[in-house]
Design an enzyme around this catalytic site. Structure first.
Site, PDB file in Angstrom:
ATOM      1  N   GLY A  11       0.832  -1.211   0.000  1.00 41.04           N
ATOM      2  CA  GLY A  11       0.000   0.000   0.000  1.00 41.04           C
ATOM      3  C   GLY A  11       0.861   1.253   0.000  1.00 41.04           C
ATOM      4  O   GLY A  11       2.088   1.183  -0.152  1.00 41.04           O
ATOM      5  N   PHE A  12       0.210   2.374   0.188  1.00 43.92           N
ATOM      6  CA  PHE A  12       0.883   3.677   0.154  1.00 43.92           C
ATOM      7  C   PHE A  12       1.935   3.776   1.274  1.00 43.92           C
ATOM      8  O   PHE A  12       3.149   3.792   1.011  1.00 43.92           O
ATOM      9  CB  PHE A  12      -0.194   4.764   0.228  1.00 43.92           C
ATOM     10  CG  PHE A  12       0.258   6.105   0.701  1.00 43.92           C
ATOM     11  CD1 PHE A  12       1.357   6.737   0.131  1.00 43.92           C
ATOM     12  CD2 PHE A  12      -0.425   6.763   1.732  1.00 43.92           C
ATOM     13  CE1 PHE A  12       1.773   7.990   0.581  1.00 43.92           C
ATOM     14  CE2 PHE A  12      -0.025   8.006   2.171  1.00 43.92           C
ATOM     15  CZ  PHE A  12       1.070   8.620   1.614  1.00 43.92           C
ATOM     16  N   THR A  36      -6.481  -2.880  -1.826  1.00 40.87           N
ATOM     17  CA  THR A  36      -6.387  -1.449  -2.168  1.00 40.87           C
ATOM     18  C   THR A  36      -4.961  -1.059  -2.573  1.00 40.87           C
ATOM     19  O   THR A  36      -4.735   0.064  -2.992  1.00 40.87           O
ATOM     20  CB  THR A  36      -6.827  -0.551  -0.982  1.00 40.87           C
ATOM     21  OG1 THR A  36      -5.997  -0.862   0.149  1.00 40.87           O
ATOM     22  CG2 THR A  36      -8.276  -0.778  -0.619  1.00 40.87           C
ATOM     23  N   GLY A  37      -4.023  -1.973  -2.419  1.00 41.84           N
ATOM     24  CA  GLY A  37      -2.632  -1.681  -2.765  1.00 41.84           C
ATOM     25  C   GLY A  37      -2.290  -2.191  -4.154  1.00 41.84           C
ATOM     26  O   GLY A  37      -3.163  -2.671  -4.882  1.00 41.84           O
ATOM     27  N   VAL A  58      -4.395 -11.333   5.442  1.00 41.47           N
ATOM     28  CA  VAL A  58      -4.017 -11.577   6.845  1.00 41.47           C
ATOM     29  C   VAL A  58      -5.174 -12.121   7.683  1.00 41.47           C
ATOM     30  O   VAL A  58      -4.971 -12.554   8.807  1.00 41.47           O
ATOM     31  CB  VAL A  58      -3.443 -10.314   7.541  1.00 41.47           C
ATOM     32  CG1 VAL A  58      -2.135  -9.887   6.908  1.00 41.47           C
ATOM     33  CG2 VAL A  58      -4.455  -9.168   7.565  1.00 41.47           C
ATOM     34  N   LYS A 115       3.547 -13.356  19.459  1.00 42.30           N
ATOM     35  CA  LYS A 115       3.788 -14.130  20.684  1.00 42.30           C
ATOM     36  C   LYS A 115       4.653 -15.366  20.379  1.00 42.30           C
ATOM     37  O   LYS A 115       5.657 -15.617  21.046  1.00 42.30           O
ATOM     38  CB  LYS A 115       2.446 -14.552  21.273  1.00 42.30           C
ATOM     39  CG  LYS A 115       2.561 -15.152  22.649  1.00 42.30           C
ATOM     40  CD  LYS A 115       1.197 -15.478  23.211  1.00 42.30           C
ATOM     41  CE  LYS A 115       1.359 -16.329  24.461  1.00 42.30           C
ATOM     42  NZ  LYS A 115       0.092 -16.900  24.875  1.00 42.30           N
ATOM     43  N   TYR A 155     -14.507   1.149   9.948  1.00 41.10           N
ATOM     44  CA  TYR A 155     -13.101   1.542  10.076  1.00 41.10           C
ATOM     45  C   TYR A 155     -12.791   1.978  11.514  1.00 41.10           C
ATOM     46  O   TYR A 155     -11.891   1.434  12.160  1.00 41.10           O
ATOM     47  CB  TYR A 155     -12.827   2.673   9.088  1.00 41.10           C
ATOM     48  CG  TYR A 155     -11.389   3.114   8.994  1.00 41.10           C
ATOM     49  CD1 TYR A 155     -10.410   2.269   8.470  1.00 41.10           C
ATOM     50  CD2 TYR A 155     -10.998   4.387   9.406  1.00 41.10           C
ATOM     51  CE1 TYR A 155      -9.085   2.685   8.364  1.00 41.10           C
ATOM     52  CE2 TYR A 155      -9.684   4.814   9.294  1.00 41.10           C
ATOM     53  CZ  TYR A 155      -8.725   3.963   8.773  1.00 41.10           C
ATOM     54  OH  TYR A 155      -7.408   4.392   8.666  1.00 41.10           O
ATOM     55  N   TYR A 169      -3.250  -8.189  24.695  1.00 38.27           N
ATOM     56  CA  TYR A 169      -2.053  -9.036  24.538  1.00 38.27           C
ATOM     57  C   TYR A 169      -0.860  -8.470  25.327  1.00 38.27           C
ATOM     58  O   TYR A 169      -0.038  -9.220  25.829  1.00 38.27           O
ATOM     59  CB  TYR A 169      -1.694  -9.199  23.048  1.00 38.27           C
ATOM     60  CG  TYR A 169      -2.426 -10.347  22.394  1.00 38.27           C
ATOM     61  CD1 TYR A 169      -3.807 -10.300  22.189  1.00 38.27           C
ATOM     62  CD2 TYR A 169      -1.756 -11.502  21.993  1.00 38.27           C
ATOM     63  CE1 TYR A 169      -4.485 -11.357  21.598  1.00 38.27           C
ATOM     64  CE2 TYR A 169      -2.424 -12.566  21.402  1.00 38.27           C
ATOM     65  CZ  TYR A 169      -3.783 -12.490  21.207  1.00 38.27           C
ATOM     66  OH  TYR A 169      -4.457 -13.539  20.623  1.00 38.27           O
TER      67      TYR A 169
HETATM   68  P1  NAD Z   1      -3.465   1.693   1.518  1.00 36.14           P
HETATM   69  O1  NAD Z   1      -4.840   1.300   1.131  1.00 36.14           O
HETATM   70  O2  NAD Z   1      -2.583   2.295   0.480  1.00 36.14           O
HETATM   71  O3  NAD Z   1      -2.679   0.461   2.151  1.00 36.14           O
HETATM   72  C1  NAD Z   1      -3.297  -0.574   2.855  1.00 36.14           C
HETATM   73  C2  NAD Z   1      -2.742  -1.891   2.330  1.00 36.14           C
HETATM   74  O4  NAD Z   1      -3.303  -2.975   3.094  1.00 36.14           O
HETATM   75  C3  NAD Z   1      -3.115  -2.142   0.869  1.00 36.14           C
HETATM   76  O5  NAD Z   1      -1.964  -2.483   0.127  1.00 36.14           O
HETATM   77  C4  NAD Z   1      -4.108  -3.300   0.927  1.00 36.14           C
HETATM   78  O6  NAD Z   1      -4.099  -4.092  -0.225  1.00 36.14           O
HETATM   79  C5  NAD Z   1      -3.628  -4.026   2.177  1.00 36.14           C
HETATM   80  N1  NAD Z   1      -4.648  -4.861   2.824  1.00 36.14           N
HETATM   81  C6  NAD Z   1      -5.886  -4.495   3.230  1.00 36.14           C
HETATM   82  N2  NAD Z   1      -6.533  -5.537   3.797  1.00 36.14           N
HETATM   83  C7  NAD Z   1      -5.661  -6.573   3.774  1.00 36.14           C
HETATM   84  C8  NAD Z   1      -5.733  -7.922   4.206  1.00 36.14           C
HETATM   85  N3  NAD Z   1      -6.833  -8.417   4.798  1.00 36.14           N
HETATM   86  N4  NAD Z   1      -4.647  -8.719   4.039  1.00 36.14           N
HETATM   87  C9  NAD Z   1      -3.514  -8.245   3.451  1.00 36.14           C
HETATM   88  N5  NAD Z   1      -3.411  -6.993   2.999  1.00 36.14           N
HETATM   89  C10 NAD Z   1      -4.465  -6.153   3.161  1.00 36.14           C
HETATM   90  O7  NAD Z   1      -3.626   2.689   2.764  1.00 36.14           O
HETATM   91  P2  NAD Z   1      -2.518   3.494   3.590  1.00 36.14           P
HETATM   92  O8  NAD Z   1      -2.906   4.911   3.573  1.00 36.14           O
HETATM   93  O9  NAD Z   1      -1.158   3.114   3.172  1.00 36.14           O
HETATM   94  O10 NAD Z   1      -2.812   2.947   5.053  1.00 36.14           O
HETATM   95  C11 NAD Z   1      -1.960   2.016   5.699  1.00 36.14           C
HETATM   96  C12 NAD Z   1      -2.389   1.876   7.148  1.00 36.14           C
HETATM   97  O11 NAD Z   1      -2.280   3.137   7.819  1.00 36.14           O
HETATM   98  C13 NAD Z   1      -3.833   1.411   7.325  1.00 36.14           C
HETATM   99  O12 NAD Z   1      -3.903   0.525   8.423  1.00 36.14           O
HETATM  100  C14 NAD Z   1      -4.576   2.688   7.634  1.00 36.14           C
HETATM  101  O13 NAD Z   1      -5.713   2.453   8.409  1.00 36.14           O
HETATM  102  C15 NAD Z   1      -3.517   3.462   8.418  1.00 36.14           C
HETATM  103  N6  NAD Z   1      -3.755   4.914   8.349  1.00 36.14           N
HETATM  104  C16 NAD Z   1      -3.462   5.616   7.221  1.00 36.14           C
HETATM  105  C17 NAD Z   1      -3.708   6.991   7.202  1.00 36.14           C
HETATM  106  C18 NAD Z   1      -3.360   7.839   6.019  1.00 36.14           C
HETATM  107  O14 NAD Z   1      -3.589   9.043   6.051  1.00 36.14           O
HETATM  108  N7  NAD Z   1      -2.790   7.322   4.950  1.00 36.14           N
HETATM  109  C19 NAD Z   1      -4.284   7.629   8.315  1.00 36.14           C
HETATM  110  C20 NAD Z   1      -4.607   6.852   9.418  1.00 36.14           C
HETATM  111  C21 NAD Z   1      -4.317   5.501   9.447  1.00 36.14           C
END
Ligand code: NAD
Ligand code: UDP
Length: 324
Positions: A11-12, A36-37, A58, A115, A155, A169
């Site tokens: 992902g991002f 979403t990646g 996961v 763990k 979310y 945990y």
């Molecule tokens: P993103 O969508 O680019 O990345 C999320 C990645 O998780 C994607 O590559 C997606 O394919 C993968 N993914 C989702 N469900 C999955 C699963 N069940 N098994 C394996 N892979 C899975 O989003 P991001 O912005 O990079 O966010 C990454 C994390 O940071 C997330 O947990 C998000 O909640 C958290 N976050 C991001 C922001 C932000 O501003 N970017 C803000 C708050 C929290």
């Protein structure tokens, strides 16, 4: 060589974290189901000996069993859809069940793995746990103002559950885990998923109007991705972080109208605006209090919004955005 597991690593934010960890001399196992990646985000890492990509979900038991065969020192759990934009097929609103499960079942699998392997764990939570905050700026001690069953709850409540599970945990299994609450982060490799910075940048590059939801006076605080990744890295590797929660974000607060002005200025274009109704439960103000991260992690963002926007614009001029 120490090994890191990064879920959501395609992902991002996850892909930038993989870059940083490989640069710092770690072996990295990246797990992502690409909901979403995109593999494009990690294409440059794939040939490296220190990097392994596993396409897996996961939340699946099989993934858990497959991951058990490796040794890990650090487990970063970032896997979860993250965009709230109802118009995007990449948003958590398009994948509500998957979002809840990634943060609940997925988090449990990764804590069990932590763990078994005697590893350290980091849970990527969000400023959304504060909901539409009544306290401003938000400190880690604030409990939030969240709609428990509204549209965004898949979310918000998924992340709140993930936090609760992580702390169970820590308390009952003596796991070495920490939580980071990430505030709005932007930069290269964002998907075209409707989040406000990428949306304005991509529309601006195409000469289209920005869509402002509501009157645009709602605020956010935008952190450039390299700053955020430094904070995540420090939260995992610093001492005295077990069982702690850290806000990670840039405390500089902007209204959506001010962001539109900043993007137009960075692109050197005349701003064109369309209006659209404010989505339900859209937080009216958001700004992190980062004094805890400053004190314990010695961390503070250094990239100002105009500088970050320039870097992001340069990137998107060369790389077409990832769409669903
Ligand atoms: P993103 O969508 O680019 O990345 C999320 C990645 O998780 C994607 O590559 C997606 O394919 C993968 N993914 C989702 N469900 C999955 C699963 N069940 N098994 C394996 N892979 C899975 O989003 P991001 O912005 O990079 O966010 C990454 C994390 O940071 C997330 O947990 C998000 O909640 C958290 N976050 C991001 C922001 C932000 O501003 N970017 C803000 C708050 C929290
Ligand atoms: N927003 C907007 N136009 C867009 C996308 C978002 O006005 O094209 C607004 C949205 O309503 C919210 C803010 O920008 O108030 C930030 O939205 P984003 O989707 O980036 O994430 P959020 O912070 O709400 O999780």
């Amino acid at each position: 060589m120490k090994t890191c597991l990064v879920t959501g690593g395609a992902g991002f934010i996850g892909s930038h974290l993989c870059d940083k960890l490989v640069d710092e001399g770690f072996r990295v196992v990246c797990v992502d189901n690409l909901i979403t990646g995109s593999e494009q985000n990690i294409a440059h890492l794939k040939g490296k000996e220190a990097f392994l990509f596993v396409k897996s979900d996961v939340t699946d038991q099989e993934t858990y069993e497959k991951l058990l065969t490796e040794r890990y020192d650090f487990i970063f759990h970032l896997a979860s859809p993250a965009s709230p934009n109802a118009t995007s097929p990449l948003s958590y609103l398009a994948h509500p069940l998957e979002t809840l499960l990634a943060n609940s079942v997925g988090t449990k699998h990764l804590l069990d793995l932590t763990k078994k392997k005697g590893a350290r764990f980091l849970f990527a939570s969000t400023s959304e746990v504060y909901g539409d905050p009544l306290e401003h700026p938000q400190k880690e001690t604030y409990w939030g103002n969240v709609n428990p069953n509204g549209l965004r709850s898949c979310y918000d409540e998924g992340k709140r559950f993930g936090e609760a599970l992580t702390m169970v945990y820590v308390r009952t299994h003596a796991i070495d885990a920490r939580i980071v609450r990430i505030f709005n982060t932007y930069g290269p490799r964002m998907a075209d998923d409707g989040r406000v910075v990428v949306d304005f940048v991509l529309k601006g590059l195409k000469g289209e109007s920005f869509t402002i939801y509501g009157d645009g006076t709602q605020t956010r605080s935008f952190c450039y991705v390299s700053d955020l990744v430094d904070g995540i890295y420090k939260a995992m590797l610093s001492e005295k972080t077990k069982g702690e929660v850290f806000n990670l974000g840039n405390p500089q607060e902007y209204s959506v109208n001010e962001l539109a002005d900043a993007v137009a200025a960075a692109l050197k274009i005349e701003k064109k605006i369309e209006k659209s109704p404010l989505p339900a439960d859209d937080p009216s103000r958001r700004q992190p209090d980062i004094s805890k991260a400053e004190k314990i992690l010695n961390w503070r963002p250094s990239v100002a919004l105009d500088e970050g926007l320039q870097k992001m614009i340069r990137y998107f001029k060369e790389h077409p955005p990832i769409t669903a």
